[in-house]
Design an enzyme around this catalytic site. Structure first.
Site, mmCIF file in Angstrom:
data_model
loop_
_atom_site.group_PDB
_atom_site.id
_atom_site.type_symbol
_atom_site.label_atom_id
_atom_site.label_comp_id
_atom_site.label_asym_id
_atom_site.label_seq_id
_atom_site.Cartn_x
_atom_site.Cartn_y
_atom_site.Cartn_z
ATOM 1 N N LYS A 170 -8.278 -5.011 12.349
ATOM 2 C CA LYS A 170 -7.140 -4.355 13.004
ATOM 3 C C LYS A 170 -6.830 -4.986 14.360
ATOM 4 C CE LYS A 170 -5.923 -1.264 9.932
ATOM 5 N NZ LYS A 170 -4.721 -1.543 9.104
ATOM 6 N N SER A 221 -4.580 -0.139 14.169
ATOM 7 C CA SER A 221 -5.266 1.151 14.245
ATOM 8 C C SER A 221 -5.885 1.305 15.622
ATOM 9 C CB SER A 221 -6.385 1.204 13.190
ATOM 10 O OG SER A 221 -7.251 2.310 13.422
ATOM 11 N N TYR A 251 -13.487 -3.274 9.858
ATOM 12 C CA TYR A 251 -12.147 -2.681 9.973
ATOM 13 C C TYR A 251 -11.570 -2.891 11.376
ATOM 14 C CZ TYR A 251 -8.592 1.035 9.340
ATOM 15 O OH TYR A 251 -7.428 1.760 9.242
ATOM 16 N N GLY A 302 0.834 -1.200 0.000
ATOM 17 C CA GLY A 302 0.000 0.000 0.000
ATOM 18 C C GLY A 302 0.864 1.243 0.000
ATOM 19 N N ASP A 306 -2.036 -7.854 -5.610
ATOM 20 C CA ASP A 306 -3.281 -7.937 -4.848
ATOM 21 C C ASP A 306 -2.927 -8.770 -3.628
ATOM 22 O OD1 ASP A 306 -5.671 -8.597 -3.659
ATOM 23 O OD2 ASP A 306 -6.611 -9.416 -5.460
ATOM 24 N N VAL A 307 -2.767 -8.113 -2.471
ATOM 25 C CA VAL A 307 -2.273 -8.825 -1.286
ATOM 26 C C VAL A 307 -3.224 -9.920 -0.809
ATOM 27 C CG1 VAL A 307 -0.773 -6.960 -0.466
ATOM 28 C CG2 VAL A 307 -3.158 -7.080 0.346
#
Length: 251
Positions: free
Chosen positions: A156, A140, A152, A11, A61-62
């Site tokens: 995380k 995060s 998300y 990224g 594309d991870v």
């Protein structure tokens, strides 16, 4: 091939990833700038080369196993065996639970969790062979819970458990594994959030800064500097940690 170590940053075409790639290049690493769109990584590579560093843009594309294997092999062939990996690639698909689609859930899990797993698995063999390595995963403050981010924040938080387990497994090979949990950082992602909320970024930034003990929001360089330390020789006895870089204590 010189003794230059090679670092991979995922990224890395913009934001925290780009800042981290530039910082690691300045620290003397050859840097692989990985992003979904290879062309998007080229300007970062050009900047690094203009400053006298070595870099390579690679499209990946991870969340795709074959794509990851091919990308890491290309980095090893063209830049050198990667012994530093920064798993920074991330996306958001925010929504309240009752409105969140399975696709929203899966795509976020795919990039953050599956992506970090696939990248780490592919890169670790170079680290264990070298008896030296550094993995830094981007978590995060959302890991502690954030309205509208069930996907998300779960991803995380998952990365924190992943980090601690890899630290235990890879420590005997001279490999440290840590996570950084950024707070509010000024990136395209936070600009997009402000837009979605219908406020100007200035208002959004001021509101956020009032909640932060140091009185400002973070910049990508704040995270890049923390990565720089964690991948350094001097940080060799730090492993399995989650460092909150958020302008104040969060956890």
């Amino acid at each position: 091939m010189s003794d230059t170590r090679t670092a991979i940053v995922t990224g890395a075409a913009r934001g925290i990833g780009a800042a981290t790639a530039r910082k690691l290049a300045a620290d003397g690493f050859a840097v692989a700038v990985l992003d979904l769109d290879e062309a998007a990584g080229k300007p970062v590579v050009a900047e690094i080369e203009a400053a006298g560093g070595r870099a390579l843009a690679v499209g990946v594309d991870v969340s795709d196993e074959q794509s990851v294997e091919a990308a890491v092999r290309r980095v090893a062939d063209e830049l050198g065996a990667p012994t530093v990996l920064v798993n920074n690639a991330g996306i958001t698909r925010d929504n309240l639970l009752f409105k969140m689609t399975v696709a929203d859930w899966d795509s976020v899990m795919g990039v953050h969790l599956r992506g970090s797993f696939l990248m780490s698995r592919a890169a670790q063999k170079f680290m264990t062979e070298a008896k030296w390595g550094r993995i830094v995963n981007l978590s995060s403050t959302s890991a502690l819970g954030n309205r509208g981010q069930a996907n998300y924040s779960a991803a995380k938080a998952g990365l924190q458990g992943f980090t601690k387990t890899l630290a235990i497994e890879l420590g005997k090979f001279g490999v440290t594994v840590n996570a950084i949990a950024p707070g509010f950082i000024e990136t395209d992602m936070t600009h997009a959030t402000a837009e979605r909320m219908g406020v100007s970024f200035e208002q959004f930034r001021e509101g956020a800064a009032k909640q932060i003990p140091v009185g400002r929001i973070g910049q990508p360089s704040d995270i890049a500097n923390t990565v720089s330390f964690l991948v350094s020789e001097g940080a060799g006895f730090i492993s399995g940690q989650v460092v909150y870089v958020a302008g104040g204590p969060t956890d």
